[in-house]
Design a protein around this motif. Structure first.
Motif: not given
Ligand code: PLP
Length: 424
Positions: A84-93, A344-353
């Protein structure tokens, strides 16, 4: 309690072992648990290791099985992180891409392969899959080197990413990769025909796509595990956004909620293949041939696990109340990759996008988790020119990329395909 699997169409009952070997139920439906185990959710709070958590979660589904889902079994299968990665507010990946072929498919494929090997007890077995993206590589990797089991992977030549292709063709040995001069649908037709015809008696022929219950059960782990981890930090239920193709992953999320894990809203994100959102609008289900998008592993025009979701929510009113689907276009996928990287300086794949796109429209005062289904390095052809960066290649991938491809070309000719199958 003795758990049984029943068909979504009501005409078949099987033990879990039979259901795994059959794949599809004998009445053409999909297997689902007849009853779901009941747990004391508090017991899961101290299980911080995904393999231990998985053992406690999955073992009750196998109460009448010859398979023993013990610690050793789960340590073998779930041998890589689930993060689990923290993104911002209460959002995670929720990063599900740390397995050997860098997509969430590794969890289900490895669980399936381990079950199959034990169930076959040395009988000669052929596993055939048609793939349009990540299933082929996950299954090939999971079956590679297993005694008396062969994997046959058909993919449409030139229609998958170069790195996806490399991950299918690098193996050799008991893995037979076939580049088919045709479309994904034509690959799937060849596979179906092989099943209809059957093979010689002492061979067992099975398939490893997500209709198989052994691919689906381990995916409940993603949602059960992450929701428990996050309720240690939040008082509210945990909400999810899941990128969807064949709808296996999101079905696992609904099942985790049904099992009592602290899950709130579940949102689905599709690409331009929008049969599900059209079904929700009209109540009429109209399968279509799939169109090519940037999120190629979600290019599905007739999602097989819809049948499991409709079984879970039998009336259309109930289905509509529980499902929330948005179709995300290629330009929105590009924007989401760009925006996530910039913000977020964070890379996501097209599916995750597709899921990230939906995050922009939700109430950020609640906890949200985006399911990240694949590593961005698998889709560098899309991401690198867009962001003008080079994506570092994870070790698992660089190891596979330097192998010489071992692949046969195949025309759409069933007799040739059958002759190859018989020679394996
Ligand atoms: C398979 C896949 C999906 C779609 O998952 P379903 O369970 O088929 O809905 C999404 N993203 C990636 C990267 C995949 O490989």
């Amino acid at each position: 309690m003795k758990s049984k699997m029943i068909s979504t169409r009501g005409g078949d009952v099987a033990s879990i072992d039979e259901a795994i070997l059959l794949g599809l139920a004998r009445d053409g439906g999909l297997f689902v648990p007849e009853t779901f185990p009941s747990y004391s959710i508090d017991d899961f709070f101290d299980l911080n290791n995904p393999a231990d958590f998985a053992q406690k979660l999955i073992a009750p589904f196998f109460s009448n099985s010859s398979l023993i889902i013990d610690k050793a079994f789960c340590n073998d299968v779930f041998s890589f992180p689930l993060t689990l990665k923290y993104l911002d507010n209460k959002s995670y990946i929720l990063e599900l891409f740390h397995g050997p072929t860098l997509s969430f498919k590794d969890f289900g494929a490895r669980f399936f392969a381990q079950c199959l090997q034990k169930l076959m007890r040395g009988k000669k077995t052929k596993v055939i899959v048609a793939t349009s993206g990540d299933t082929g590589s996950a299954v090939a990797s999971a079956l590679f080197g297993r005694e008396r089991i062969s994997g046959v992977v058909l993919f449409p030549k030139g229609k998958i990413s170069q790195r996806q292709e490399a991950q299918i063709t690098c193996w050799g040995g008991n893995i037979h990769a076939m580049a088919v001069n045709g479309t994904f649908d034509q690959c799937q037709q060849l596979v179906k025909k092989a099943f209809v015809k059957g093979l010689t008696e002492d061979d067992v022929l099975t398939t490893a796509n997500s209709i198989n219950i052994a691919r689906l059960l381990p995916q409940i782990l993603f949602y059960a595990y992450s929701s428990i981890q996050l309720t240690k930090h939040h008082d509210e239920l945990i909400n999810y956004i899941v990128p969807c193709g064949n709808l296996g992953n999101v079905t696992a999320c609904y099942w985790a909620k049904k099992l009592g894990f602290p899950i709130g809203k579940i949102l689905s994100a599709n690409n331009e293949n929008s049969v599900l959102s059209e079904y929700l609008k009209t109540g009429i289900y109209q399968p279509k041939s799939s169109i090519n998008t940037l999120a190629n592993a979600m290019d599905v025009g007739d999602p097989s696990n819809l049948e499991r979701l409709r079984y879970l929510f039998p009336s259309f009113v109930e289905f509509k109340k529980n499902m929330d689907v948005v179709s995300v276009h290629d330009n929105e996928i590009r924007d989401a990759i760009l925006s996530c990287y910039k913000t977020h300086d964070y890379l996501i794949c097209p599916h995750t996008a597709t899921a990230y796109h939906r995050l922009e429209g939700v109430d950020k005062n609640q906890p949200w988790v985006i399911t990240s289904t694949a590593h961005p390095a698998k889709f560098e052809e899309i991401i690198e020119p867009l962001l003008k960066i080079k994506i570092p290649i994870p070790e698992q991938l660089s190891k596979l990329l330097c192998q010489t491809p071992k692949v046969k070309e195949l025309d759409i000719d069933f007799n040739v395909f059958e002759a190859i199958l018989n020679s394996i």
